[in-house]
Design a protein around this motif. Structure first.
Motif, PDB file in Angstrom:
ATOM      1  N   PRO A  12       0.837  -1.192   0.000  1.00 34.15           N
ATOM      2  CA  PRO A  12       0.000   0.000   0.000  1.00 34.15           C
ATOM      3  C   PRO A  12       0.881   1.254   0.000  1.00 34.15           C
ATOM      4  O   PRO A  12       1.952   1.271   0.603  1.00 34.15           O
ATOM      5  N   VAL A  13       0.419   2.271  -0.675  1.00 37.78           N
ATOM      6  CA  VAL A  13       1.154   3.524  -0.755  1.00 37.78           C
ATOM      7  C   VAL A  13       1.041   4.240   0.590  1.00 37.78           C
ATOM      8  O   VAL A  13      -0.050   4.355   1.147  1.00 37.78           O
ATOM      9  N   GLU A  14       2.156   4.715   1.093  1.00 36.38           N
ATOM     10  CA  GLU A  14       2.156   5.487   2.341  1.00 36.38           C
ATOM     11  C   GLU A  14       1.854   6.947   2.004  1.00 36.38           C
ATOM     12  O   GLU A  14       2.562   7.561   1.208  1.00 36.38           O
ATOM     13  N   VAL A  15       0.799   7.470   2.586  1.00 34.42           N
ATOM     14  CA  VAL A  15       0.390   8.847   2.351  1.00 34.42           C
ATOM     15  C   VAL A  15       0.785   9.680   3.558  1.00 34.42           C
ATOM     16  O   VAL A  15       0.479   9.320   4.699  1.00 34.42           O
ATOM     17  N   THR A  16       1.481  10.771   3.297  1.00 32.90           N
ATOM     18  CA  THR A  16       1.873  11.692   4.362  1.00 32.90           C
ATOM     19  C   THR A  16       1.424  13.101   3.988  1.00 32.90           C
ATOM     20  O   THR A  16       1.148  13.391   2.823  1.00 32.90           O
ATOM     21  N   LEU A  17       1.363  13.954   4.977  1.00 28.96           N
ATOM     22  CA  LEU A  17       1.021  15.362   4.784  1.00 28.96           C
ATOM     23  C   LEU A  17       2.158  16.209   5.308  1.00 28.96           C
ATOM     24  O   LEU A  17       2.773  15.874   6.325  1.00 28.96           O
ATOM     25  N   ARG A  18       2.452  17.292   4.614  1.00 24.32           N
ATOM     26  CA  ARG A  18       3.452  18.242   5.091  1.00 24.32           C
ATOM     27  C   ARG A  18       3.125  19.623   4.548  1.00 24.32           C
ATOM     28  O   ARG A  18       2.345  19.764   3.604  1.00 24.32           O
ATOM     29  N   LYS A  19       3.737  20.643   5.141  1.00 25.26           N
ATOM     30  CA  LYS A  19       3.551  21.998   4.638  1.00 25.26           C
ATOM     31  C   LYS A  19       4.195  22.108   3.259  1.00 25.26           C
ATOM     32  O   LYS A  19       5.198  21.454   2.973  1.00 25.26           O
ATOM     33  N   PHE A  20       3.596  22.935   2.428  1.00 26.87           N
ATOM     34  CA  PHE A  20       4.163  23.187   1.102  1.00 26.87           C
ATOM     35  C   PHE A  20       5.415  24.038   1.210  1.00 26.87           C
ATOM     36  O   PHE A  20       5.604  24.783   2.172  1.00 26.87           O
ATOM     37  N   GLU A  21       6.248  23.928   0.188  1.00 29.72           N
ATOM     38  CA  GLU A  21       7.437  24.766   0.017  1.00 29.72           C
ATOM     39  C   GLU A  21       7.372  25.347  -1.388  1.00 29.72           C
ATOM     40  O   GLU A  21       6.739  24.773  -2.274  1.00 29.72           O
ATOM     41  N   LEU A  22       8.045  26.473  -1.610  1.00 28.35           N
ATOM     42  CA  LEU A  22       8.057  27.077  -2.942  1.00 28.35           C
ATOM     43  C   LEU A  22       8.601  26.110  -3.993  1.00 28.35           C
ATOM     44  O   LEU A  22       8.170  26.120  -5.141  1.00 28.35           O
ATOM     45  N   SER A  23       9.501  25.242  -3.590  1.00 30.78           N
ATOM     46  CA  SER A  23      10.091  24.278  -4.523  1.00 30.78           C
ATOM     47  C   SER A  23       9.093  23.220  -4.991  1.00 30.78           C
ATOM     48  O   SER A  23       9.392  22.448  -5.899  1.00 30.78           O
ATOM     49  N   ASP A  24       7.896  23.195  -4.420  1.00 24.43           N
ATOM     50  CA  ASP A  24       6.863  22.235  -4.827  1.00 24.43           C
ATOM     51  C   ASP A  24       6.078  22.689  -6.059  1.00 24.43           C
ATOM     52  O   ASP A  24       5.184  21.974  -6.512  1.00 24.43           O
ATOM     53  N   VAL A  25       6.403  23.839  -6.615  1.00 21.31           N
ATOM     54  CA  VAL A  25       5.593  24.393  -7.700  1.00 21.31           C
ATOM     55  C   VAL A  25       5.523  23.459  -8.911  1.00 21.31           C
ATOM     56  O   VAL A  25       4.452  23.327  -9.526  1.00 21.31           O
ATOM     57  N   ASP A  26       6.600  22.786  -9.265  1.00 17.52           N
ATOM     58  CA  ASP A  26       6.556  21.903 -10.442  1.00 17.52           C
ATOM     59  C   ASP A  26       5.665  20.688 -10.192  1.00 17.52           C
ATOM     60  O   ASP A  26       4.903  20.284 -11.069  1.00 17.52           O
ATOM     61  N   ALA A  27       5.756  20.124  -9.003  1.00 19.13           N
ATOM     62  CA  ALA A  27       4.875  18.999  -8.664  1.00 19.13           C
ATOM     63  C   ALA A  27       3.424  19.463  -8.655  1.00 19.13           C
ATOM     64  O   ALA A  27       2.531  18.771  -9.162  1.00 19.13           O
ATOM     65  N   MET A  28       3.180  20.633  -8.112  1.00 15.31           N
ATOM     66  CA  MET A  28       1.832  21.179  -8.036  1.00 15.31           C
ATOM     67  C   MET A  28       1.265  21.432  -9.440  1.00 15.31           C
ATOM     68  O   MET A  28       0.064  21.264  -9.672  1.00 15.31           O
TER      69      MET A  28
END
Length: 185
Positions: A12-28
């Protein structure tokens, strides 16, 4: 003719939550630019990273509870964002509104449900005085309704002609999770 070799079942895929960072823009950008993902949201698909970076900087980062939904694709790899979940204050301090979005490649795999479960488990411990988290879902979006049901939310009502979204007046389904509801395993 070679025999097909049995493959080990996927963990099963492990799902986690974390605060966003500016470097997440490409994934977003993966989900924010997808017209099928944006169709269920209040925003139109992003066409470039510049306005998305501004949204990330000006709205997401200062938001009190806006988290990246992350999964690890390969062993040893850092979890990467595949969606977002937010819990936003309403006019009543005991009630917040839940919103979530997920990259299409991860639809139907339990990722959104796991993220919503983690969210309600965390937010009630972090927001003083919170007694209710509610979510509004388009009546024409049964998959999102199912996410909330599997995460332990209660379907309360259909609110007729409740919201104007992208030029259309929509009926919405109201779901709630209150502080005494058990979070399902």
């Amino acid at each position: 003719m070679e025999e097909a070799k049995p493959t080990a079942p996927k963990a099963p895929v492990e799902v986690t939550l974390r605060k966003f960072e500016l470097s997440d823009v490409d994934a977003m950008m993966t989900w924010a630019s997808d017209p099928l993902v944006a169709a269920a949201c209040r925003w139109d698909p992003y066409e470039s990273t510049e306005p998305l970076l501004a949204f990330l900087r000006d709205v997401v980062l200062p938001h009190p509870w806006f988290r990246a939904i992350c999964i690890s694709v390969a062993d040893g790899e850092d979890p990467r964002p595949v969606g977002a979940v937010s819990v936003s204050p309403t006019g009543d301090p005991c009630r917040f509104e839940l919103g979530y979005v997920l990259a299409r490649a991860h639809w139907g795999k339990g990722v959104a449900t796991a993220a919503v479960k983690r969210t309600v488990a965390a937010v009630f411990g972090e927001v003083e005085g919170l007694q209710r988290v509610e979510a509004l879902v388009d009546v024409a979006n049964p998959a999102s309704q199912r996410v909330l049901e599997k995460a332990g939310f209660t379907r309360e009502a259909v609110l007729r002609k409740y919201m104007l979204k992208k030029g259309a007046v929509l009926d919405m389904v109201m779901f709630s999770f209150i502080d005494t509801d058990p979070v399902p395993e």
